[in-house]
Design a protein around this motif. Structure first.
Motif, PDB file in Angstrom:
ATOM      1  N   ASN A   1       0.607  -1.216   0.079  1.00  0.00           N
ATOM      2  CA  ASN A   1       0.072   0.038  -0.003  1.00  0.00           C
ATOM      3  C   ASN A   1       1.093   1.185  -0.299  1.00  0.00           C
ATOM      4  N   SER A   2       1.071   2.213  -1.131  1.00  0.00           N
ATOM      5  CA  SER A   2       2.061   3.186  -1.458  1.00  0.00           C
ATOM      6  C   SER A   2       1.509   4.520  -0.387  1.00  0.00           C
ATOM      7  N   LYS A   3       0.216   4.078   0.104  1.00  0.00           N
ATOM      8  CA  LYS A   3      -0.199   5.292   0.692  1.00  0.00           C
ATOM      9  C   LYS A   3       0.301   5.016   2.393  1.00  0.00           C
ATOM     10  N   ASN A   4       0.612   4.415   3.108  1.00  0.00           N
ATOM     11  CA  ASN A   4       1.430   3.810   4.014  1.00  0.00           C
ATOM     12  C   ASN A   4       2.170   4.859   3.925  1.00  0.00           C
ATOM     13  N   GLY A   5       1.837   5.874   5.039  1.00  0.00           N
ATOM     14  CA  GLY A   5       2.494   7.160   5.057  1.00  0.00           C
ATOM     15  C   GLY A   5       3.498   6.609   5.947  1.00  0.00           C
ATOM     16  N   LEU A   6       2.877   6.669   6.797  1.00  0.00           N
ATOM     17  CA  LEU A   6       4.481   6.044   8.244  1.00  0.00           C
ATOM     18  C   LEU A   6       5.212   4.866   7.303  1.00  0.00           C
ATOM     19  N   ALA A   7       4.922   4.129   7.046  1.00  0.00           N
ATOM     20  CA  ALA A   7       5.772   3.270   6.463  1.00  0.00           C
ATOM     21  C   ALA A   7       6.899   3.255   5.915  1.00  0.00           C
ATOM     22  N   LEU A   8       5.758   4.751   4.494  1.00  0.00           N
ATOM     23  CA  LEU A   8       7.087   5.073   3.876  1.00  0.00           C
ATOM     24  C   LEU A   8       7.986   6.306   4.577  1.00  0.00           C
ATOM     25  N   GLN A   9       8.382   7.093   5.455  1.00  0.00           N
ATOM     26  CA  GLN A   9       8.404   7.877   6.623  1.00  0.00           C
ATOM     27  C   GLN A   9       9.830   6.514   7.539  1.00  0.00           C
ATOM     28  N   TYR A  10       8.810   6.066   7.656  1.00  0.00           N
ATOM     29  CA  TYR A  10      10.415   4.997   8.653  1.00  0.00           C
ATOM     30  C   TYR A  10      11.293   4.077   7.689  1.00  0.00           C
ATOM     31  N   LEU A  11      10.622   3.720   6.944  1.00  0.00           N
ATOM     32  CA  LEU A  11      11.421   3.338   5.294  1.00  0.00           C
ATOM     33  C   LEU A  11      13.239   3.743   5.332  1.00  0.00           C
ATOM     34  N   LEU A  12      12.855   5.409   5.273  1.00  0.00           N
ATOM     35  CA  LEU A  12      13.655   6.216   4.278  1.00  0.00           C
ATOM     36  C   LEU A  12      14.055   6.661   5.895  1.00  0.00           C
ATOM     37  N   LEU A  13      14.230   6.792   7.006  1.00  0.00           N
ATOM     38  CA  LEU A  13      14.571   7.231   8.332  1.00  0.00           C
ATOM     39  C   LEU A  13      15.851   6.110   9.282  1.00  0.00           C
ATOM     40  N   CYS A  14      15.600   4.689   8.434  1.00  0.00           N
ATOM     41  CA  CYS A  14      16.019   3.184   9.168  1.00  0.00           C
ATOM     42  C   CYS A  14      17.101   3.884   8.591  1.00  0.00           C
ATOM     43  N   PRO A  15      18.119   3.182   7.714  1.00  0.00           N
ATOM     44  CA  PRO A  15      19.011   3.105   7.194  1.00  0.00           C
ATOM     45  C   PRO A  15      20.402   4.625   7.236  1.00  0.00           C
ATOM     46  N   LEU A  16      19.169   5.949   7.398  1.00  0.00           N
ATOM     47  CA  LEU A  16      19.946   7.141   8.189  1.00  0.00           C
ATOM     48  C   LEU A  16      20.487   7.322   9.738  1.00  0.00           C
ATOM     49  N   LEU A  17      19.255   6.259   9.811  1.00  0.00           N
ATOM     50  CA  LEU A  17      19.872   6.373  11.752  1.00  0.00           C
ATOM     51  C   LEU A  17      21.425   5.551  11.961  1.00  0.00           C
ATOM     52  N   GLU A  18      20.963   4.492  11.208  1.00  0.00           N
ATOM     53  CA  GLU A  18      21.891   2.828  10.684  1.00  0.00           C
ATOM     54  C   GLU A  18      23.466   3.525  10.181  1.00  0.00           C
ATOM     55  N   ARG A  19      22.986   5.231   9.722  1.00  0.00           N
ATOM     56  CA  ARG A  19      24.254   5.912   8.977  1.00  0.00           C
ATOM     57  C   ARG A  19      24.893   5.173   7.229  1.00  0.00           C
ATOM     58  N   ASP A  20      23.585   4.557   6.958  1.00  0.00           N
ATOM     59  CA  ASP A  20      24.228   3.600   5.539  1.00  0.00           C
ATOM     60  C   ASP A  20      23.162   4.649   4.571  1.00  0.00           C
ATOM     61  N   ILE A  21      24.606   5.594   3.768  1.00  0.00           N
ATOM     62  CA  ILE A  21      24.196   6.188   3.383  1.00  0.00           C
ATOM     63  C   ILE A  21      23.436   5.404   1.955  1.00  0.00           C
ATOM     64  N   ASN A  22      24.029   4.331   1.568  1.00  0.00           N
ATOM     65  CA  ASN A  22      24.651   3.722   0.260  1.00  0.00           C
ATOM     66  C   ASN A  22      22.906   3.472   0.214  1.00  0.00           C
ATOM     67  N   THR A  23      22.218   2.134   1.153  1.00  0.00           N
ATOM     68  CA  THR A  23      21.035   1.893   1.148  1.00  0.00           C
ATOM     69  C   THR A  23      20.145   2.971   1.350  1.00  0.00           C
ATOM     70  N   PHE A  24      19.894   3.780   2.211  1.00  0.00           N
ATOM     71  CA  PHE A  24      19.192   4.877   2.329  1.00  0.00           C
ATOM     72  C   PHE A  24      18.947   5.034   0.352  1.00  0.00           C
TER      73      PHE A  24
END
Length: 589
Positions: A487-510
């Motif tokens: 469901n591409s309208k899942n706004g919370l999952a979208l925000q979490y998806l993009l924040l996850c690699p940044l919190l791990e400092r993994d810029i390539n995965t981001f």
């Protein structure tokens, strides 16, 4: 005027003191610690059912628990919760005062403030979230039995004790030792022959202890727990010594009144009483920070606001005081995500890796319940259901939880498991606070249209994963990807998806995830993502696509790089970039 008011003050100052105390306690619990009362309400389930009530009454302290749990139901309303606690503490003070009056040979008006000492002590102990209202009710029942003992005269006192000790024990639990100890001391005070009085008093205490020991053969509980109280403290294997200290204070305050000096003039009584009241108030204010753990209470506040879906209040609280614990950071990120602000404001707040999105799994009922809330709002209904059930099973005193039962009913309703949902709703229908909600929800069972158009349950049906799969909490980004692909309208999952690699400092995965999100044509490019894209292209010595990063972000990034190159992580002026993705990636928080 002073001469006219003086007699009135001398006559009514005790009542005014009690009223002031009651109002102060009410305001303390209503305005300062409402989340603590909500914490108690959510981790019990009192059923207005003869079978449940009968089961409670078949064990020691059963009546105290029954009354306590019934009253805790009202804690869903903060004002009622504060009123219950204020009423209980005022009643304890009044009973203590009545015993002081009876014990002393003269009216002990000089020491009226001492009658507040047990109530003040109890108020401090209630700062421990594991002290249950059962203990408060048990104290009151036992003090009432002590007062009745003083009302009985002559040989009737012996008959009263013979009957009262086993009854009070069964109704109030080991607090009956207060009654036994108090009567033993009173016998020693009153009787002319100290040896005979001491012997009879000792027999009274032994009698109470024997009652407790005998009960261990009648109920399936170990003897140490019967001496601690079955439901005085949430952690059943813990002996909280301060409960015993308070019981001792309740006994000794009236007893020592007999030997305290008494002022004869009303004016002197008032002055002495005010002096003692000031001392007690100062002691209370000094001890309050020690008894009310500010860090624990902060987490209770966040948890309560998550339960209430009060996202704006969470963000406002985080803005006033930076959250720095996994649970508070998790609640803040959830609130930002629910308001659609996580992509723009995530790094305005403290972050500590993926735990800031979902706390690591612990067999801790408070942590698991918060994790359940996150999974629920993401649309992982089955995982939220599992954690709600495990939360309830992890409650230390083996109680059920109205909050967990409600979530189990909701998750089964969303999943179409109507008979299971009916079972939980029928339980909630027997409560006072959730009865109307349960009745309304029962009408929805099997009504697909009503569920699909419901603002919460309809949304959950659209967001939820249709197929179960095994996953690890350490692969949170993979779970978010599954939710977003469904469901591409899942706004919370979208925000979490993009924040996850940044919190791990993994810029390539981001960057891989950003490419995937761009392919969905959602037009989602918050400040966090623009900053991360600018950083990723700078690592490759390239410029981001035209228009992908706005000019303000590009200029700030250029200033950040210049400042960082001048002195590394300790460069002067770098702090002004503290709320950016670059600062988190390069310096950390």
């Amino acid at each position: 005027m002073p001469t006219r008011m003086s007699p009135l003050i001398n006559k009514y100052w005790k009542g005014l003191a009690t009223l002031t105390f009651g109002v102060g306690v009410f305001l303390l619990w209503w305005l300062v610690y409402p989340a603590l009362t909500a914490y108690h309400e959510q981790y019990q389930l009192f059923l207005m059912d003869s079978g449940y009530i009968g089961q409670l009454l078949t064990v020691p302290d059963g009546l105290a628990r029954c009354i306590g749990e019934y009253l805790v139901q009202t804690y869903i309303n903060h004002a009622l919760a504060a009123l219950v606690l204020a009423g209980a503490l005022v009643l304890l003070q009044w009973l203590t005062w009545r015993l002081m009056v009876i014990v002393s040979t003269k009216r002990p008006d000089t020491h009226y403030a001492l009658s507040f000492l047990p109530s003040m002590f109890l108020c401090l102990l209630l700062g421990d979230e594991s002290v249950l209202l059962t203990f408060v009710v048990a104290l009151l029942l036992t003090e009432m039995s002590m007062w009745i003992y003083e009302m009985v005269t002559g040989r009737w006192q012996t008959l009263y004790l013979t009957m009262a000790i086993p009854v009070v024990y069964w109704l109030a639990g080991p607090a009956v030792l207060m009654l036994a100890t108090y009567t033993a001391l009173r016998m020693w005070q009153v009787k002319a022959s100290k040896m005979s009085a001491a012997g009879l008093g000792l027999l009274t205490i032994v009698y109470a202890v024997v009652c407790i020991i005998v009960s261990s053969h009648l109920v399936p509980y170990p003897l140490p727990r019967l001496f601690r109280g079955l439901d005085y403290y949430r952690f059943t294997e813990v002996y909280f010594v301060w409960l015993s200290v308070l019981m001792a204070v309740c006994v000794l305050i009236p007893i020592v009144t007999k030997w305290l000096p008494t002022a004869l003039k009303p004016q002197q009584q008032l002055i002495n009483g005010l002096g003692e009241a000031v001392i007690l108030a100062v002691i209370f204010l000094l001890l309050r920070p020690l008894c009310f753990d500010a860090r624990k209470y902060e987490l209770m506040e966040y948890d309560y606001m998550v339960r209430s879906s009060n996202w704006s209040a969470i963000i406002n609280k985080a803005e006033r005081k930076m959250p720095d614990l996994p649970m508070s950071v998790c609640a803040t990120n959830l609130a930002l995500g629910m308001k659609g602000q996580l992509g723009d404001r995530a790094f305005e707040f403290y972050q500590n890796g993926l735990q800031g999105l979902l706390p690591e799994f612990e067999r801790n009922f408070s942590t698991m319940m918060l994790a359940s809330e996150v999974y629920w709002h993401l649309g992982m209904v089955n995982t939220a259901q599992r954690l709600a059930f495990e939360t309830m099973e992890a409650i230390p005193n083996y109680a059920k939880s109205c909050r967990c039962i409600k979530r189990l009913a909701e998750s089964n309703l969303v999943n179409g498991q109507y008979e299971v949902a009916r079972k939980y709703l029928k339980m909630l229908e027997k409560t006072i606070s959730y009865k109307k909600w349960a009745q309304r929800t029962l009408l929805m069972l099997g009504n697909e249209q009503a569920i699909d158009t419901h603002p919460v349950y309809g949304k959950m049906r659209q967001l939820r994963l249709k197929d179960d799969f095994l996953f690890s909490e350490k692969e949170l980004d993979k779970m978010m990807g599954q939710l977003l692909m469904q469901n591409s309208k899942n706004g919370l999952a979208l925000q979490y998806l993009l924040l996850c690699p940044l919190l791990e400092r993994d810029i390539n995965t981001f960057m891989n995830y950003m490419t995937f999100v761009d392919g969905l044509k959602l037009g989602y490019r918050p400040r966090m993502c623009q900053e991360a894209v600018a950083f990723a292209f700078a690592q490759r010595n390239q410029q981001p696509p035209q228009g992908y990063v706005n000019q303000m972000v590009a200029n700030n990034f250029r200033d950040f790089i210049q400042t960082y190159n001048s002195g590394g992580a300790s460069a002067t002026g770098l702090e002004r970039f503290k709320q950016t993705t670059w600062y988190y990636l390069m310096v950390g928080k």
